[in-house]
Design a protein around this motif. Structure first.
Motif, PDB file in Angstrom:
ATOM      1  N   ARG A  67       0.800  -1.218   0.000  1.00 23.02           N
ATOM      2  CA  ARG A  67       0.000   0.000   0.000  1.00 23.02           C
ATOM      3  C   ARG A  67       0.843   1.284   0.000  1.00 23.02           C
ATOM      4  NH1 ARG A  67      -5.220   1.257   0.935  1.00 23.02           N
ATOM      5  NH2 ARG A  67      -5.698  -0.930   1.370  1.00 23.02           N
ATOM      6  N   PRO A  68       1.895   1.396   0.811  1.00 26.90           N
ATOM      7  CA  PRO A  68       2.694   2.643   0.763  1.00 26.90           C
ATOM      8  C   PRO A  68       3.311   2.897  -0.607  1.00 26.90           C
ATOM      9  CG  PRO A  68       3.179   1.409   2.756  1.00 26.90           C
ATOM     10  CD  PRO A  68       2.361   0.509   1.897  1.00 26.90           C
ATOM     11  N   LEU A  69       3.824   1.817  -1.226  1.00 27.12           N
ATOM     12  CA  LEU A  69       4.412   1.987  -2.552  1.00 27.12           C
ATOM     13  C   LEU A  69       3.342   2.344  -3.581  1.00 27.12           C
ATOM     14  CD1 LEU A  69       6.903   1.852  -4.343  1.00 27.12           C
ATOM     15  CD2 LEU A  69       6.519  -0.621  -4.594  1.00 27.12           C
ATOM     16  N   LEU A  70       2.148   1.744  -3.446  1.00 25.16           N
ATOM     17  CA  LEU A  70       1.052   2.035  -4.368  1.00 25.16           C
ATOM     18  C   LEU A  70       0.623   3.493  -4.249  1.00 25.16           C
ATOM     19  CD1 LEU A  70      -0.920   0.797  -6.426  1.00 25.16           C
ATOM     20  CD2 LEU A  70      -2.459   0.299  -4.525  1.00 25.16           C
ATOM     21  N   VAL A  71       0.524   3.982  -3.013  1.00 28.37           N
ATOM     22  CA  VAL A  71       0.155   5.388  -2.799  1.00 28.37           C
ATOM     23  C   VAL A  71       1.219   6.320  -3.373  1.00 28.37           C
ATOM     24  CG1 VAL A  71      -0.242   7.144  -1.030  1.00 28.37           C
ATOM     25  CG2 VAL A  71      -1.261   4.872  -0.783  1.00 28.37           C
ATOM     26  N   ALA A  72       2.489   5.969  -3.191  1.00 30.69           N
ATOM     27  CA  ALA A  72       3.571   6.809  -3.709  1.00 30.69           C
ATOM     28  C   ALA A  72       3.539   6.860  -5.235  1.00 30.69           C
ATOM     29  CB  ALA A  72       4.914   6.279  -3.220  1.00 30.69           C
TER      30      ALA A  72
END
Length: 303
Positions: A29-34
């Motif tokens: 999720r953090p990488l997807l948001v970034a």
């Protein structure tokens, strides 16, 4: 006794949550948001710059200011007298709308014949549709101009400089791709409906107009919007085949930008305002036909 479900069980039972959602998510999720944030910045950055520059002073834009130092909302009013934008927008809407409508319905009729009937040369025709997409449009500029000029001399009528010249040119380039889009879409339509209608005595024309077309609206919209955008974004052919009376909006913007080259500070605010005004019809078109676009691009017909 009423069983009390734990928060973890309740959370896992909701759609889109739990282990199954983690399995379908390819990225954390953090990488997807970034990644989504970076993509939004790349896409919205130029649009925001144009919006801010359209209400900013020309001196501030020339100095590299991103945010407006002072508001100049009158740029949206002055541009109509500085550029012949009204005539360009009217010509673009008339030409591109006609190309989109004619191309969409010709594409669905041609695709229906190619999908539902077997005849000699059918596969060659389908391969030719794909082969035509590999020809750069710049290579066709001179042949198209010579063809229109020779036809005008032979028939004694004016073609170059009229809307008809641009309409025929755009239709020629948009029709192969639109036909291939409809071929892909019609292959997903069930034949049972057409066979039942044919048993009831319906003709091929009635099947096409009353069964195939109503079921093919998403594909028709996709092919029509592609044809519309092809004409709306074109500058090369329109700059050669039009005159000041039949000039499209894209050519009007090009001429306006070319006249700003000189020693004085260009009218950046009016240039950005004119660009945003020309983008409004396309945005409205997407918003109106968004539902059909999603269905035409994600589905292969009626299941």
């Amino acid at each position: 006794m009423h069983a009390v479900s734990s928060p973890k069980v309740a959370r896992a039972s909701r759609p889109g949550t739990g282990p199954s959602a983690d399995v379908t998510r390819l990225l954390p999720r953090p990488l997807l948001v970034a990644i989504i944030t970076v993509l939004l910045i790349i896409v919205l950055g130029p649009v925001l710059y144009m919006l801010f520059a359209s209400v900013n002073s020309d001196v501030a834009v020339a100095a590299g200011a991103f945010f407006p130092t002072e508001l100049h909302l009158d740029n949206y009013l002055k541009v109509w007298s500085t550029v012949d934008l009204g005539t360009g927008l009217m010509n673009s809407v008339i030409i591109c709308a006609a190309v989109a409508i004619v191309c969409a319905f010709l594409a669905v009729a041609t695709a229906y014949v190619l999908v539902r009937y077997e005849f000699r040369g059918r596969l060659t025709f389908l391969r030719g549709l794909l082969g035509l997409q590999s020809i750069p449009g710049t290579l066709m500029l001179l042949p198209v101009f010579v063809l229109f000029s020779s036809t005008a001399s032979l028939l004694g009528i004016q073609i170059i400089g009229t809307r008809w010249a641009v309409f025929i040119t755009y239709l020629t380039f948009a029709l192969p791709f639109s036909t291939w889009v409809m071929v892909t879409y019609l292959r997903g339509l069930p034949k049972a409906l057409e066979e039942a209608a044919r048993i009831d005595g319906a003709s091929s024309w009635r099947i096409l107009t009353q069964i195939v077309m109503p079921l093919s609206w998403p594909g028709i919209v996709v092919s029509g919007i592609f044809a519309f955008l092809l004409g709306w974004n074109d500058v090369l052919f329109a700059s050669v085949l039009t005159n000041p009376e039949s000039r499209t909006a894209a050519v009007a913007l090009q001429v306006f930008g070319a006249t700003q080259e000189g020693g004085a500070i260009p009218l950046y605010g009016q240039m950005m305002a004119a660009s945003l005004i020309c983008a409004v019809p396309v945005v409205v078109l997407y918003l109106v036909f968004q539902r059909y676009l999603i269905g035409g691009l994600t589905s292969g017909g009626v299941k």
